[in-house]
Design a protein around this motif. Sequence first.
Motif, PDB file in Angstrom:
ATOM      1  N   THR A  85       0.833  -1.211   0.000  1.00 28.84           N
ATOM      2  CA  THR A  85       0.000   0.000   0.000  1.00 28.84           C
ATOM      3  C   THR A  85       0.871   1.266   0.000  1.00 28.84           C
ATOM      4  N   PRO A  86       1.676   1.454  -1.051  1.00 25.42           N
ATOM      5  CA  PRO A  86       2.529   2.648  -1.089  1.00 25.42           C
ATOM      6  C   PRO A  86       1.760   3.940  -1.334  1.00 25.42           C
ATOM      7  N   HIS A  87       0.474   3.826  -1.661  1.00 23.51           N
ATOM      8  CA  HIS A  87      -0.317   5.006  -2.002  1.00 23.51           C
ATOM      9  C   HIS A  87      -0.798   5.769  -0.778  1.00 23.51           C
ATOM     10  N   VAL A  88      -0.752   5.163   0.422  1.00 27.57           N
ATOM     11  CA  VAL A  88      -1.269   5.860   1.601  1.00 27.57           C
ATOM     12  C   VAL A  88      -0.181   6.713   2.237  1.00 27.57           C
ATOM     13  N   ASN A  89      -0.618   7.749   2.963  1.00 28.29           N
ATOM     14  CA  ASN A  89       0.307   8.727   3.533  1.00 28.29           C
ATOM     15  C   ASN A  89      -0.086   8.974   4.985  1.00 28.29           C
ATOM     16  N   ALA A  90       0.878   8.846   5.887  1.00 30.29           N
ATOM     17  CA  ALA A  90       0.611   9.011   7.318  1.00 30.29           C
ATOM     18  C   ALA A  90       0.011  10.378   7.638  1.00 30.29           C
ATOM     19  N   LEU A  91       0.357  11.393   6.872  1.00 39.25           N
ATOM     20  CA  LEU A  91      -0.160  12.733   7.148  1.00 39.25           C
ATOM     21  C   LEU A  91      -1.687  12.745   7.129  1.00 39.25           C
ATOM     22  N   ASP A  92      -2.283  11.931   6.273  1.00 37.65           N
ATOM     23  CA  ASP A  92      -3.741  11.921   6.129  1.00 37.65           C
ATOM     24  C   ASP A  92      -4.446  11.250   7.301  1.00 37.65           C
ATOM     25  N   GLY A  93      -3.680  10.558   8.159  1.00 35.36           N
ATOM     26  CA  GLY A  93      -4.275   9.927   9.339  1.00 35.36           C
ATOM     27  C   GLY A  93      -3.768  10.507  10.639  1.00 35.36           C
ATOM     28  N   PHE A  94      -2.972  11.565  10.558  1.00 34.76           N
ATOM     29  CA  PHE A  94      -2.341  12.121  11.768  1.00 34.76           C
ATOM     30  C   PHE A  94      -3.335  12.995  12.524  1.00 34.76           C
ATOM     31  N   HIS A  95      -3.531  12.671  13.798  1.00 33.95           N
ATOM     32  CA  HIS A  95      -4.509  13.366  14.645  1.00 33.95           C
ATOM     33  C   HIS A  95      -3.773  14.257  15.645  1.00 33.95           C
ATOM     34  N   PRO A  96      -3.794  15.576  15.450  1.00 33.90           N
ATOM     35  CA  PRO A  96      -3.019  16.466  16.321  1.00 33.90           C
ATOM     36  C   PRO A  96      -3.367  16.382  17.793  1.00 33.90           C
ATOM     37  N   ARG A  97      -4.561  15.887  18.124  1.00 31.03           N
ATOM     38  CA  ARG A  97      -4.949  15.822  19.529  1.00 31.03           C
ATOM     39  C   ARG A  97      -4.990  14.398  20.069  1.00 31.03           C
ATOM     40  N   ASP A  98      -4.254  13.522  19.423  1.00 28.01           N
ATOM     41  CA  ASP A  98      -4.022  12.208  20.011  1.00 28.01           C
ATOM     42  C   ASP A  98      -3.326  12.413  21.355  1.00 28.01           C
ATOM     43  N   GLU A  99      -3.846  11.804  22.398  1.00 29.13           N
ATOM     44  CA  GLU A  99      -3.284  11.989  23.739  1.00 29.13           C
ATOM     45  C   GLU A  99      -1.804  11.620  23.799  1.00 29.13           C
ATOM     46  N   GLU A 100      -1.371  10.702  22.941  1.00 31.17           N
ATOM     47  CA  GLU A 100       0.036  10.300  22.922  1.00 31.17           C
ATOM     48  C   GLU A 100       0.941  11.477  22.601  1.00 31.17           C
ATOM     49  N   LEU A 101       0.462  12.419  21.793  1.00 34.45           N
ATOM     50  CA  LEU A 101       1.267  13.589  21.439  1.00 34.45           C
ATOM     51  C   LEU A 101       1.417  14.528  22.635  1.00 34.45           C
ATOM     52  N   LYS A 102       0.354  14.690  23.391  1.00 39.28           N
ATOM     53  CA  LYS A 102       0.450  15.507  24.604  1.00 39.28           C
ATOM     54  C   LYS A 102       1.437  14.880  25.581  1.00 39.28           C
ATOM     55  N   ASN A 103       1.330  13.571  25.772  1.00 43.15           N
ATOM     56  CA  ASN A 103       2.292  12.885  26.633  1.00 43.15           C
ATOM     57  C   ASN A 103       3.710  13.064  26.111  1.00 43.15           C
ATOM     58  N   ALA A 104       3.844  13.083  24.797  1.00 43.75           N
ATOM     59  CA  ALA A 104       5.163  13.219  24.179  1.00 43.75           C
ATOM     60  C   ALA A 104       5.803  14.537  24.547  1.00 43.75           C
TER      61      ALA A 104
END
Length: 398
Positions: A85-104
Motif C-alpha cells: 500500500t505505497p499510495h497511503v500517507n501518514a499525514l492523512d491519518g495524523f490526529h493532532p490531539r491524540d493523547e500520545e502527542l500531549k504525553n510526548a
Amino acid sequence: MQAIVNGTVHTVTEQGTIEGGTILFEDGEILEVGPDVEVPNDAETVDVGGKHVTPGLVEAHSHAGMGEWAQPHDGDVNEFSDPVTPHVNALDGFHPRDEELKNAFQGGVTTVSARMGSANVVGGIICSMKTYGDVADRMLIREDGMKAAFGENPKRVHGENYDREPMTRPGVAATLRQALMDAEDYVERRENAESEDEPFERDLGMENLARVVEGDLPLRVHAHRADDIATIFRITDEFGIDELSIEHATEGHVLAEEFVERDVPAIVGPTISSASKYELRNITFETPGILHDAGVKVAIQTDAPVLPQEHLDVCVGLAVREGLPEEEALKTVTRNAAEILGIEDRVGTLEEGTDADLVVWDGPMFELSSDAEQVFVEGERIYSSEEDDVDPREEYAW
C-alpha cells in the motif's frame, strides 16, 4: 525576542556543552547560542539556574498521532486491504490531539517520525511531525520515508488472517522485490511517455515507490532478526537502493559490520519488552552500544504507543546502563535521529538557524530520576511542570 540564560546547554554540535550558556531565539528560530551571548534588554528572559537544556527530543520511529491512544483498535496505523500500500500517507491519518502527542511533548519529545504500521510489506509514506500543533499540515516537517516490513508481522496479518501472500519469509521478500520491479517499470514507461510527448496514466502508489527506486525517498524497513536484515540488504543491493534505515534492529548487533559497510543507520527498540514473539528472543539494551562502537549511526525508539512516547528518555538511560557511552546517549534521540530522518536543518541540535525546540531538565536527560520542567516548540513555551495550565490549547477539548 526570548532568551534562556544560565543553562548547562547541550548543543549536540561541535560547541559541545556550554556551562552558563545562553540561547537567544525569535520567531521560532534560534539566533545565537554561546557562553557570552548579548541579550537585548527587552528580551523575555528565563534564568534556568544551571539546569540542563537540550534540543527537543526526536523519536525516529513512532505511531504517535496515528494509533489513537488508549483506544481498543488499530486506529489509522495499518491499511490492511493489501500487503502493498505505497499510495497511503501518514499525514492523512495524523490526529493532532491524540493523547500520545500531549504525553510526548510533556516528556520532552517535540518531534516524531509518524508512520504506518508493520502489517504490510510496503506500508506507505512516513512523515516527520512536531508533537505540538493544531493542524497536521502545520506540524509537518517533511515526508521522510517509505515504510516497509519484514518478518512475522506481514506473515501473520496476511498469511494467517487473510490467507494470501505473503505467508512465508520468502513470500515477504518476493512481494517487496515485485513492488520495486513494478516501480522501475513504471519509471521507464513514464520516461518513455515524456520523451515521446505521449499521454501517461499516473498511479499514486507507483509515483510514491518511484521516489524510492530513484533515491528521493528513503526505504525504512521494520526488521528484528538478523536473517531478515540480511535479506533487506540483499534486496536493496539488487535494486541499488542506498537510502534506507533498519528499524527495530533487535539482532542488528549480529550484523554490525554489514551496517557499517553500507553506511546504513539503525533505529533500535522498543527494548523494554519480553520476547512476545519468536523474533524478539535476543532482545537486549546492549544493541545500541554495540552498534555505536562498531561505527553505526544509532537512534533509539519507543515505537509508541507500544511503549509510552514520554519514556523515550528512559529507553536511552537503560541503553547507557548496558554500554552506550554517556556522551553519545543524547545524540540517539536528537542529532542522530534528525540526520537519519533528513530533518537536521530544523531539529536535533541547538544552533543558529534551527527551530527553537528545547527542553529544560532538572537533571541529565538520560537519568531515570530526571524530568522535563519546561518545553518550548518553535519558541513557544508549551509546557511547564510548575504551572497548572501547561497547554495553551486546553480550552479546545483534548
